[in-house]
Motif scaffolding. Structure first.
Motif, PDB file in Angstrom:
ATOM      1  N   ARG A 204      10.714  18.886  50.615  1.00 63.25           N
ATOM      2  CA  ARG A 204       9.594  19.511  51.025  1.00 63.25           C
ATOM      3  C   ARG A 204       9.859  20.192  52.543  1.00 63.25           C
ATOM      4  NH1 ARG A 204       6.754  15.485  48.241  1.00 63.25           N
ATOM      5  NH2 ARG A 204       6.557  13.939  50.396  1.00 63.25           N
ATOM      6  N   LEU A 205      10.649  19.512  53.331  1.00 63.29           N
ATOM      7  CA  LEU A 205      10.753  20.165  54.603  1.00 63.29           C
ATOM      8  C   LEU A 205      11.952  21.062  54.570  1.00 63.29           C
ATOM      9  CD1 LEU A 205      10.984  16.878  57.020  1.00 63.29           C
ATOM     10  CD2 LEU A 205       9.309  18.735  56.757  1.00 63.29           C
ATOM     11  N   GLY A 206      12.621  21.273  53.603  1.00 61.06           N
ATOM     12  CA  GLY A 206      13.714  22.368  53.299  1.00 61.06           C
ATOM     13  C   GLY A 206      15.118  21.747  53.568  1.00 61.06           C
ATOM     14  N   ILE A 207      15.224  20.477  53.651  1.00 63.05           N
ATOM     15  CA  ILE A 207      16.560  19.756  53.595  1.00 63.05           C
ATOM     16  C   ILE A 207      17.290  19.862  52.365  1.00 63.05           C
ATOM     17  CG2 ILE A 207      17.676  17.637  53.734  1.00 63.05           C
ATOM     18  CD1 ILE A 207      15.460  16.451  56.033  1.00 63.05           C
ATOM     19  N   ASN A 208      18.276  20.400  52.342  1.00 60.76           N
ATOM     20  CA  ASN A 208      19.078  20.672  51.027  1.00 60.76           C
ATOM     21  C   ASN A 208      20.377  19.741  50.839  1.00 60.76           C
ATOM     22  OD1 ASN A 208      20.951  21.859  52.684  1.00 60.76           O
ATOM     23  ND2 ASN A 208      21.504  23.544  51.253  1.00 60.76           N
ATOM     24  N   THR A 209      20.719  18.929  51.881  1.00 57.52           N
ATOM     25  CA  THR A 209      21.885  18.379  51.909  1.00 57.52           C
ATOM     26  C   THR A 209      21.700  16.657  52.052  1.00 57.52           C
ATOM     27  OG1 THR A 209      22.639  20.269  53.343  1.00 57.52           O
ATOM     28  CG2 THR A 209      24.150  18.128  53.159  1.00 57.52           C
ATOM     29  N   PHE A 210      22.425  16.009  51.162  1.00 60.51           N
ATOM     30  CA  PHE A 210      22.058  14.735  50.917  1.00 60.51           C
ATOM     31  C   PHE A 210      23.492  14.155  51.380  1.00 60.51           C
ATOM     32  CE2 PHE A 210      18.844  15.566  47.625  1.00 60.51           C
ATOM     33  CZ  PHE A 210      18.061  15.963  48.248  1.00 60.51           C
ATOM     34  N   ASP A 211      23.572  13.184  52.211  1.00 56.48           N
ATOM     35  CA  ASP A 211      24.855  12.495  52.886  1.00 56.48           C
ATOM     36  C   ASP A 211      24.798  10.846  52.582  1.00 56.48           C
ATOM     37  OD1 ASP A 211      27.377  12.291  54.500  1.00 56.48           O
ATOM     38  OD2 ASP A 211      26.161  10.695  55.213  1.00 56.48           O
ATOM     39  N   THR A 212      25.703  10.328  51.738  1.00 53.67           N
ATOM     40  CA  THR A 212      25.718   8.907  51.312  1.00 53.67           C
ATOM     41  C   THR A 212      27.257   8.610  51.312  1.00 53.67           C
ATOM     42  OG1 THR A 212      25.107   7.373  49.805  1.00 53.67           O
ATOM     43  CG2 THR A 212      25.732   9.704  48.742  1.00 53.67           C
ATOM     44  N   ALA A 213      27.683   7.498  50.716  1.00 51.56           N
ATOM     45  CA  ALA A 213      28.938   6.965  50.441  1.00 51.56           C
ATOM     46  C   ALA A 213      29.008   6.057  49.161  1.00 51.56           C
ATOM     47  CB  ALA A 213      29.275   6.166  51.580  1.00 51.56           C
ATOM     48  N   ASP A 214      30.155   5.711  48.776  1.00 48.84           N
ATOM     49  CA  ASP A 214      30.174   5.170  47.295  1.00 48.84           C
ATOM     50  C   ASP A 214      29.749   3.806  47.796  1.00 48.84           C
ATOM     51  OD1 ASP A 214      32.520   4.177  48.674  1.00 48.84           O
ATOM     52  OD2 ASP A 214      33.784   5.253  47.272  1.00 48.84           O
ATOM     53  N   ALA A 215      29.952   3.449  49.008  1.00 43.61           N
ATOM     54  CA  ALA A 215      29.999   1.824  49.355  1.00 43.61           C
ATOM     55  C   ALA A 215      28.423   1.580  49.815  1.00 43.61           C
ATOM     56  CB  ALA A 215      30.721   1.351  50.465  1.00 43.61           C
ATOM     57  N   TYR A 216      27.348   2.535  49.962  1.00 43.30           N
ATOM     58  CA  TYR A 216      26.248   2.144  50.542  1.00 43.30           C
ATOM     59  C   TYR A 216      25.459   1.655  49.452  1.00 43.30           C
ATOM     60  CZ  TYR A 216      26.793   5.279  54.507  1.00 43.30           C
ATOM     61  OH  TYR A 216      27.241   5.776  55.757  1.00 43.30           O
ATOM     62  N   GLY A 217      25.044   0.381  49.543  1.00 37.43           N
ATOM     63  CA  GLY A 217      24.199  -0.179  48.449  1.00 37.43           C
ATOM     64  C   GLY A 217      25.270  -0.550  47.184  1.00 37.43           C
ATOM     65  N   GLY A 218      26.530  -0.696  47.430  1.00 36.07           N
ATOM     66  CA  GLY A 218      27.503  -1.016  46.296  1.00 36.07           C
ATOM     67  C   GLY A 218      27.281   0.272  45.301  1.00 36.07           C
ATOM     68  N   GLY A 219      27.125   1.380  45.652  1.00 38.66           N
ATOM     69  CA  GLY A 219      26.856   2.388  44.476  1.00 38.66           C
ATOM     70  C   GLY A 219      25.523   2.977  44.318  1.00 38.66           C
ATOM     71  N   ARG A 220      24.758   1.886  44.734  1.00 39.05           N
ATOM     72  CA  ARG A 220      23.229   2.150  44.533  1.00 39.05           C
ATOM     73  C   ARG A 220      22.701   3.497  44.903  1.00 39.05           C
ATOM     74  NH1 ARG A 220      24.025  -3.100  45.059  1.00 39.05           N
ATOM     75  NH2 ARG A 220      23.123  -4.554  43.621  1.00 39.05           N
ATOM     76  N   SER A 221      23.104   3.909  46.235  1.00 41.68           N
ATOM     77  CA  SER A 221      22.679   5.045  46.875  1.00 41.68           C
ATOM     78  C   SER A 221      22.954   6.246  46.008  1.00 41.68           C
ATOM     79  CB  SER A 221      23.305   5.002  48.133  1.00 41.68           C
ATOM     80  OG  SER A 221      22.811   6.236  48.752  1.00 41.68           O
ATOM     81  N   GLU A 222      24.286   6.247  45.575  1.00 41.95           N
ATOM     82  CA  GLU A 222      24.687   7.546  44.925  1.00 41.95           C
ATOM     83  C   GLU A 222      24.012   7.474  43.400  1.00 41.95           C
ATOM     84  OE1 GLU A 222      29.338   8.276  45.956  1.00 41.95           O
ATOM     85  OE2 GLU A 222      28.797   6.853  44.366  1.00 41.95           O
ATOM     86  N   SER A 223      23.735   6.504  42.880  1.00 48.75           N
ATOM     87  CA  SER A 223      23.047   6.357  41.642  1.00 48.75           C
ATOM     88  C   SER A 223      21.500   6.595  41.891  1.00 48.75           C
ATOM     89  CB  SER A 223      23.020   4.760  40.931  1.00 48.75           C
ATOM     90  OG  SER A 223      24.369   4.375  40.722  1.00 48.75           O
ATOM     91  N   TYR A 224      20.839   6.324  42.942  1.00 50.17           N
ATOM     92  CA  TYR A 224      19.506   6.544  43.046  1.00 50.17           C
ATOM     93  C   TYR A 224      19.589   8.276  43.221  1.00 50.17           C
ATOM     94  CZ  TYR A 224      18.553   1.705  43.844  1.00 50.17           C
ATOM     95  OH  TYR A 224      18.380   0.423  44.112  1.00 50.17           O
TER      96      TYR A 224
END
Length: 330
Positions: free
Chosen positions: A51-71
Motif C-alpha cells: 500500500r505504501l508503494g514498496i515493490n521489493t521484498f528482501d529475505t534469505a533462505d535461512a530466515y526462519g529456516g525457509g519460513r520467510s520465503e514460504s510466507y
C-alpha cells in the motif's frame, strides 16, 4: 514512493525495501525459529508495504529456516497478476537453514539452495540473489562463476553481496572483469547513524563502479527509534531481548548514544517539527543519492509509519552532517 535501478541492471526497486528477516523467526538463528511473525502476521505486513508503494521484498533462505520465503510465496499466490508482475524478490544464501545444516558458497550448495528458494517463492526466476556472508573456505572464483552461470541460464536476473569488505568487493570486481563474468551489481551492508564509517568506505567503491547499495539495519536494531531508554529495560520480543549480540557495541556506548538521541529530538523539533526519530534516521540515509534503497524490517504494519515521514523529507548536507555529529563514531 521513489524507485531506482539497481547498479547497471534493468531491475527497478523501491527506495524503501521490505526486510523479511522476522517472518517465521529472528533472522538465521535456528533457536529463534517460530519466535516472531507467523504467516498471517507476515501477510499483513506485506499488504501494508504494498500500500505504501514498496515493490521489493528482501529475505534469505535461512530466515526462519525457509519460513520467510514460504510466507512470501503463499502471499504471492493470493496476489493478482498485476501485483505479482511488479514485485521484485531478493533472497540470500550462505547460512545453515537448520541445526546441523551446512553453510557456505560452494557451487554445489548454491545450485541446491537456489532451487529451494525458487520452490518456496513459487517462481521460475529470482530477481535478485546475494551471498549472505563471504565464504573463506570456497574460492571466490568458484562462487562468482556459479552466480554468473545462474544469471546466464536465466535462473536469476542479477546477483549481489551482503556483508562484504572493501577488499573482497574490489577483488571480486577484478575477477569478474578478467574472466568476462557478470559481476556483483550491488552491496547490502549495515549502515545507520550509529554505524556508517565502514559503510562509507564501501559506498565510495560502489559509486566509483556504478554499483547499487542497499543498507540494512537503518534503525540500528531499534536504537534509533527511541524505544530503548536509559537503564536498558528491553521490551519482551524486541531484538535486544532475543538477539542482543549484534548490538553489544551500543550497550557499551549507551550514555553517549542516549545523549545523542536527546539532542536528535531537539534537532528534529527545531528543523522539521513533529517527526519521529525513526523517520529522521531513514531520511538521513535516503537523502544520500548514492544509496539505491534502504531495507526496513517492521514487526507490525504500523512500524512502517516512519517510512512515510522519511519520504516526505529531504535533508540537505548541513542537516546530514549535523545529525552525524550527534553520535559517537562506532
Amino acid at each position: 514512493m521513489q524507485y531506482r535501478r539497481v547498479g547497471q541492471t534493468n531491475i527497478e526497486i523501491s527506495r524503501v525495501i521490505l526486510g523479511c528477516g522476522c517472518f517465521g523467526g529472528i533472522g538465521s538463528e535456528p533457536s529463534l525459529f517460530d519466535r516472531a511473525e507467523n504467516e498471517e502476521q507476515a501477510h499483513e505486513i506485506l499488504d501494508a508495504a504494498v500500500r505504501l508503494g514498496i515493490n521489493t521484498f528482501d529475505t534469505a533462505d535461512a530466515y526462519g529456516g525457509g519460513r520467510s520465503e514460504s510466507y512470501i510465496g503463499t502471499w504471492l499466490k493470493k496476489a493478482d497478476e498485476k501485483l505479482r508482475s511488479k514485485v521484485v524478490l531478493s533472497s540470500k544464501t550462505y547460512n545453515p537453514m537448520f541445526t546441523g545444516d551446512s553453510s557456505g558458497l560452494s557451487r554445489g550448495r548454491i545450485l541446491e539452495r537456489v532451487d529451494g528458494t525458487l520452490q518456496r517463492f513459487g517462481v521460475e526466476r529470482l530477481d535478485m540473489y546475494l551471498s549472505h556472508e563471504m565464504d573463506d573456505k570456497t574460492p571466490l572464483e568458484e562462487t562468482l562463476t556459479c552466480f554468473d552461470e545462474l544469471q546466464r541460464n536465466g535462473r536469476i536476473r542479477a546477483f549481489g553481496a551482503s556483508n562484504i569488505s572493501c577488499e573482497e568487493l574490489e577483488r571480486s570486481l577484478l575477477i569478474c572483469e578478467s574472466r568476462n563474468l557478470n559481476r556483483y551489481e550491488w552491496v547490502q551492508n549495515s549502515m545507520s547513524l550509529l554505524g556508517y564509517q565502514e559503510a562509507e568506505k564501501i559506498l565510495q567503491i560502489c559509486s566509483k563502479h556504478g554499483l547499487g547499495f542497499t543498507p540494512y539495519s537503518p534503525l540500528a536494531g531499534g536504537w534509533l527509534t527511541g524505544k530503548y531508554q536509559r537503564g536498558l529495560h528491553y521490551e519482551s520480543g524486541s531484538r535486544m531481548s532475543l538477539r542482543p549480540d549484534p548490538y553489544e557495541i551500543f550497550v557499551q556506548n549507551q550514555d553517549s548514544i542516549f545523549d545523542g538521541l536527546d539532542s536528535m529530538k531537539k534537532f528534529s523539533k527545531q528543523r522539521f517539527g513533529d517527526v519521529s526519530l525513526a523517520g529522521i534516521s531513514l531520511a538521513w540515509l535516503l537523502s544520500d543519492d548514492r544509496i539505491t534503497g534502504v531495507i526496513v524490517g517492521p514487526r507490525k504494519p504500523e512500524h512502517l509509519e516512519p517510512v512515510t515521514e522519511a519520504l516526505s523529507l529531504h535533508l540537505n548536507e548541513t542537516d546530514r552532517v549535523d545529525l552525524a555529529h550527534l553520535f559517537p563514531k562506532l
